[in-house]
Scaffold this active site. Structure first.
Site, PDB file in Angstrom:
ATOM      1  N   ASP A  67     -33.232 -31.874  46.643  1.00  0.00           N
ATOM      2  CA  ASP A  67     -32.765 -30.620  46.075  1.00  0.00           C
ATOM      3  C   ASP A  67     -33.374 -29.397  46.755  1.00  0.00           C
ATOM      4  O   ASP A  67     -34.324 -29.519  47.542  1.00  0.00           O
ATOM      5  CB  ASP A  67     -33.057 -30.577  44.558  1.00  0.00           C
ATOM      6  CG  ASP A  67     -34.407 -31.170  44.179  1.00  0.00           C
ATOM      7  OD1 ASP A  67     -35.290 -31.202  45.045  1.00  0.00           O
ATOM      8  OD2 ASP A  67     -34.571 -31.593  43.036  1.00  0.00           O
ATOM      9  N   ASN A 136     -38.430 -33.648  30.789  1.00  0.00           N
ATOM     10  CA  ASN A 136     -37.213 -33.907  30.004  1.00  0.00           C
ATOM     11  C   ASN A 136     -36.401 -35.060  30.602  1.00  0.00           C
ATOM     12  O   ASN A 136     -35.248 -35.244  30.251  1.00  0.00           O
ATOM     13  CB  ASN A 136     -36.353 -32.641  29.931  1.00  0.00           C
ATOM     14  CG  ASN A 136     -35.894 -32.168  31.312  1.00  0.00           C
ATOM     15  OD1 ASN A 136     -36.179 -32.812  32.313  1.00  0.00           O
ATOM     16  ND2 ASN A 136     -35.180 -31.054  31.358  1.00  0.00           N
ATOM     17  N   HIS A 138     -35.473 -35.400  33.747  1.00  0.00           N
ATOM     18  CA  HIS A 138     -34.565 -35.121  34.866  1.00  0.00           C
ATOM     19  C   HIS A 138     -35.002 -35.853  36.130  1.00  0.00           C
ATOM     20  O   HIS A 138     -36.184 -36.148  36.318  1.00  0.00           O
ATOM     21  CB  HIS A 138     -34.380 -33.609  35.107  1.00  0.00           C
ATOM     22  CG  HIS A 138     -35.557 -32.881  35.684  1.00  0.00           C
ATOM     23  ND1 HIS A 138     -35.927 -31.612  35.287  1.00  0.00           N
ATOM     24  CD2 HIS A 138     -36.451 -33.215  36.645  1.00  0.00           C
ATOM     25  CE1 HIS A 138     -36.969 -31.221  35.979  1.00  0.00           C
ATOM     26  NE2 HIS A 138     -37.310 -32.176  36.808  1.00  0.00           N
TER      27      HIS A 138
HETATM   28  C1  F6R Z   1     -38.329 -32.367  43.053  1.00  0.00           C
HETATM   29  C2  F6R Z   1     -37.486 -32.871  41.992  1.00  0.00           C
HETATM   30  C3  F6R Z   1     -37.914 -32.910  40.565  1.00  0.00           C
HETATM   31  C4  F6R Z   1     -39.377 -33.297  40.377  1.00  0.00           C
HETATM   32  C5  F6R Z   1     -39.754 -33.258  38.900  1.00  0.00           C
HETATM   33  C6  F6R Z   1     -41.230 -33.551  38.680  1.00  0.00           C
HETATM   34  O1  F6R Z   1     -37.663 -32.442  44.300  1.00  0.00           O
HETATM   35  O2  F6R Z   1     -36.399 -33.237  42.273  1.00  0.00           O
HETATM   36  O3  F6R Z   1     -37.098 -33.822  39.870  1.00  0.00           O
HETATM   37  O4  F6R Z   1     -39.589 -34.568  40.899  1.00  0.00           O
HETATM   38  O5  F6R Z   1     -39.470 -31.992  38.376  1.00  0.00           O
HETATM   39  O6  F6R Z   1     -41.991 -32.554  39.270  1.00  0.00           O
HETATM   40  P1  F6R Z   1     -43.581 -32.663  39.359  1.00  0.00           P
HETATM   41  O7  F6R Z   1     -43.878 -33.768  40.276  1.00  0.00           O
HETATM   42  O8  F6R Z   1     -44.021 -31.337  39.920  1.00  0.00           O
HETATM   43  O9  F6R Z   1     -44.069 -32.891  37.982  1.00  0.00           O
END
Ligand code: F6R
Length: 240
Positions: A67, A136, A138
């Site tokens: 992303d 959440n 995602h």
């Molecule tokens: C990042 C991404 C997100 C993160 C998620 C967790 O490219 O796609 O899905 O993997 O938000 O982020 P952290 O590791 O910072 O807790």
């Protein structure tokens, strides 16, 4: 699902780095799907050290990122391009021809989404996708209730995700409101997936995943339907 439990973040990072390293060793043309955020930083650091120590040739791998924020150009300090440059591309000497990230500044964002899908197909599809997980649930920026059949698309970020990511910016107003993300079906097409989860903030999402039920309110639960997923999780992120 293959589950690797670790006592702490550093061991989680080491296990993930070894796994990626071994996959590249057995397939020098590996297409690596990369994630950004805090969680994979330790993995990338340990991967870089291992690659340098063992002199692994990476000239034939490709990387594709999950992303990118809409509106941030590559040199913006919080762009995912910049993150990748710092954490992987520069230390591993990867060239621009090997590294793909959606362009969040493209004039025609829909067209950029289509092109991104085509690019992934052109390089043979993703062999190993690294994922983090949002509080959440995602994956990528696929927020709750994103269609499981989604391809690369533009998303409006939820307030909870913008709040969680505000720590990287000087204040929440600077956090972009939209992003381009691989869709859930794009991620599910990867031949193998490694999901990294660290810290108690991820425990609820990991718990939903490990319930085995697929629930659109928790996007990561779709991974229960993928044939080759490895969850690497530390104690703090695992209740079950
Ligand atoms: C990042 C991404 C997100 C993160 C998620 C967790 O490219 O796609 O899905 O993997 O938000 O982020 P952290 O590791 O910072 O807790």
């Amino acid at each position: 699902m293959n589950i690797i439990e670790t006592t702490n973040y550093s061991t989680l990072s080491e296990k993930a780095a070894i796994l990626i390293f071994n996959q590249i060793k057995s397939n020098p043309r590996l297409v690596l799907g990369a994630a950004t955020g805090d969680t994979p930083k330790g993995t990338y650091e340990q991967l870089v050290n291992r690659v340098k120590r063992e002199g692994l040739n990476l000239s034939n791998i490709n990387t594709v990122n999950l992303d990118e924020y809409v509106g941030l150009n590559a040199i913006h300090p919080q762009s995912y391009w910049n993150y990748m440059q710092e954490n992987l591309y520069t230390p591993l000497n990867l060239s621009k021809d090997q590294a793909f990230i959606p362009d969040g500044t493209a004039v025609d964002l829909e067209d950029e989404c289509d092109k991104y899908e085509q690019r992934i197909e052109r390089i043979g599809g993703i062999d190993l996708q690294i994922l983090g997980i949002g509080r959440n649930g995602h994956i990528g920026f696929n927020e709750p209730f994103t269609s499981f059949s989604s391809r690369t698309h533009i998303v409006t970020l939820t307030e909870s995700t913008r709040k969680a990511n505000a720590r990287f910016f000087s204040n929440i107003k600077e956090v972009p409101t939209r992003a381009i993300t691989m869709g859930i079906s794009t991620i599910m097409k990867s031949k193998s997936i490694v999901l990294l989860a660290s810290g108690e903030g991820k425990a609820a999402a990991v718990d939903k995943l490990l319930s085995g039920k697929v629930d659109p309110a928790w996007p990561a639960t779709i991974l229960n339907e993928h044939p080759n997923v490895t969850l690497i999780v530390d104690n703090a992120a695992k209740n079950r």
